[in-house]
Scaffold this active site. Structure first.
Site, PDB file in Angstrom:
ATOM      1  N   HIS A   1       0.816  -1.213   0.000  1.00  0.00           N
ATOM      2  CA  HIS A   1       0.000   0.000   0.000  1.00  0.00           C
ATOM      3  C   HIS A   1       0.851   1.265   0.000  1.00  0.00           C
ATOM      4  CE1 HIS A   1       0.457  -0.120   4.516  1.00  0.00           C
ATOM      5  NE2 HIS A   1       0.484   1.183   4.341  1.00  0.00           N
TER       6      HIS A   1
ATOM      7  N   ASP B   1       0.073  -7.641   1.560  1.00  0.00           N
ATOM      8  CA  ASP B   1       0.478  -6.233   1.596  1.00  0.00           C
ATOM      9  C   ASP B   1       1.997  -6.077   1.618  1.00  0.00           C
ATOM     10  OD1 ASP B   1       0.115  -3.503   1.533  1.00  0.00           O
ATOM     11  OD2 ASP B   1      -0.162  -3.301   3.695  1.00  0.00           O
TER      12      ASP B   1
ATOM     13  N   SER C   1       4.809   2.597   7.836  1.00  0.00           N
ATOM     14  CA  SER C   1       4.455   1.393   7.087  1.00  0.00           C
ATOM     15  C   SER C   1       5.618   0.929   6.218  1.00  0.00           C
ATOM     16  CB  SER C   1       3.240   1.664   6.204  1.00  0.00           C
ATOM     17  OG  SER C   1       2.087   1.880   6.985  1.00  0.00           O
TER      18      SER C   1
END
Length: 467
Positions: free
Chosen positions: A108, A138, A216
């Site tokens: 993402h 992911d 992230s």
């Protein structure tokens, strides 16, 4: 009455000349003070280098910051069901897993980003290309082309022995503040988190180390500075609750994303399984018949210790060690079989075993594997072209490889025609006069730049069109 002096043998001072009358602990403290007075800040500075400081210092250079812009669609309530597009700045973090510039991050973080900007800890800047990705977990692999072929890599641990309560460290591009370090503990293991109607994460590490937007894709480290997880999610509205993918799962997915089968369309045929003793090498679970692994003599139960003298501890090590190796060359492998060290030679095929069909002429003639882009992907790239074909593989030594075409580029045109579908490419390749007279001009989209060049067809195609 005369008072006689005490006998020398009973005098504690004379009996033990040089012994201090002060307690031992007081002497140690006084000695330390004297040392500090004469040595300045040397000892004090060394005491500041705690295990946490050393862990961050060791891992820092293998952590990168990622920035880019992406297009998102927003509903336009004033205009009914129509949508507005909005350009937003994205940020995230990544970890260098191979010295040639391969980086693991969250999918993402780079999904829909036209230009993936990567900054190293030393200030060097690169534009990365997407190598492969797995939206389900992911995770994604991107690559930069470093000035040096020996980038520092993260030291990889394991998530099999994690303990709730142990100290962990998160490092990342939090809110755009590069290489932000936070500390916490493992709060829980095996968490399941739902972040959207369609996205679930399973078996996550929960931590109270501060994980914010921008973290992230960054590392969760143990106190030894080893990678034990990839930070992936923040619980909206909660404080002190963040989550990370366990490193063992990250290794398995990354090994598939970077496998020679996936990247180079070559098959070594070796299937492995994890072992509790990571220092003992990687265990062979099975070997496919007729593959390079079988021809090398590998058997189930063998432990692969090294490939080209590079230590092999997990499946990712094996894949990266074989990635980029020339075909038909002997690759030395050291294994342990029944307690004995054995040297073998693995010979990888020069190209994929995939057979080109009539419906896929580009693999033989150009050296390209193509996939059509859907409308959503094109909108995300903000392309001015009506369509294009994503290049998912480039055959070594092919005409496309010689022209510098890369995996991740988008073929948008050949000669005077656009390439929206595979049929468009097939039509161009059927133009006998065009293919006979010389090279064909091609146009590719790389990031937000349109590049062009001239490509010669493989000799097999020329002979076929001349017959």
């Amino acid at each position: 009455m005369d008072v006689s002096a005490p006998s020398p043998s009973n005098d504690p001072i004379s009996a033990h000349p040089g012994r201090s009358l002060l307690p031992r602990s007081v002497c140690l403290i006084l000695s330390l003070i004297v040392i500090l007075l004469f040595s300045g800040k040397t000892i004090a500075s060394e005491l500041r280098r705690t295990a946490l400081v050393r862990a961050v210092a060791e891992a820092r250079d293998a952590i990168v910051n990622i920035r880019g812009q992406k297009i998102i669609n927003q509903p336009n309530h004033a205009a009914g069901n129509s949508e507005n597009t909005k350009r937003v700045n994205g940020m995230g973090t990544g970890v260098i897993i191979d010295p040639r510039g391969y980086i693991v991050t969250n999918f993402h973080v780079i999904d829909g980003v036209s230009t993936i900007n990567v900054n190293l800890s030393n200030g060097d800047h690169y534009v990365a290309q997407t190598v492969s990705h797995d939206p389900k977990t992911d995770l994604a692999i991107v690559k930069i082309d470093p000035h040096s072929n020996r980038l520092p890599t993260i030291r990889i641990g394991t998530s099999r022995d994690l303990m709730p309560g142990e100290t962990v460290i998160a490092v990342g591009n939090a809110y755009g503040y590069e290489h932000t370090v936070t500390r916490g503990i493992i709060s829980a293991l095996d968490r399941t988190v739902q972040v959207s109607d369609v996205q679930y994460y399973y078996d996550l590490i929960q931590t109270d180390a501060s994980i914010n937007p921008g973290n992230s894709g960054g590392p969760l480290l143990n106190i030894d500075g080893e990678l034990i997880g990839i930070n992936v999610a923040v619980r909206v509205g909660a404080q002190g609750i963040g989550f990370a993918l366990p490193v063992d799962k990250v290794l398995d997915v990354s090994a598939n994303l970077l496998s020679v089968r996936q990247i180079e369309k070559r098959n070594h045929g070796i299937r492995t399984r994890p072992t509790a003793e990571s220092s003992d090498g990687l265990v062979v679970a099975s070997v496919e018949a007729g593959t390079a692994g079988q021809r090398a003599g590998l058997r189930p139960g063998d432990r692969i210790r090294t490939v080209k003298k590079r230590e092999i501890r997990n499946s990712l090590d094996l894949e990266t060690a074989l990635l980029g190796q020339k075909g038909n060359e002997e690759i030395p492998i050291e294994i342990v079989r029944n307690g004995k060290l054995i040297d073998l030679d693995l010979i990888m095929p020069s190209s994929g075993t995939r057979v080109a069909s009539v419906a896929d002429p580009t693999w033989v003639t150009l050296g390209l594997k193509l996939e059509a882009l859907n409308a959503t992907q094109l909108r995300e790239k903000k392309s001015r072209y009506r369509g294009g074909l994503s290049i998912t593989a480039v055959r070594d030594g092919s005409p496309a490889d010689e022209q510098g075409i890369r995996t991740g580029d988008i073929l948008v045109g050949m000669h005077i025609w656009e390439t929206v579908s595979m049929e468009n490419v097939a039509y161009v390749l059927k133009q006998e006069q065009l293919t006979r007279d010389g090279p064909i001009k091609f146009y590719i989209l790389r990031g937000n730049q349109t590049l062009f060049g001239h490509i010669h067809l493989a000799s097999e195609h020329r002979r076929a069109t001349q017959r």
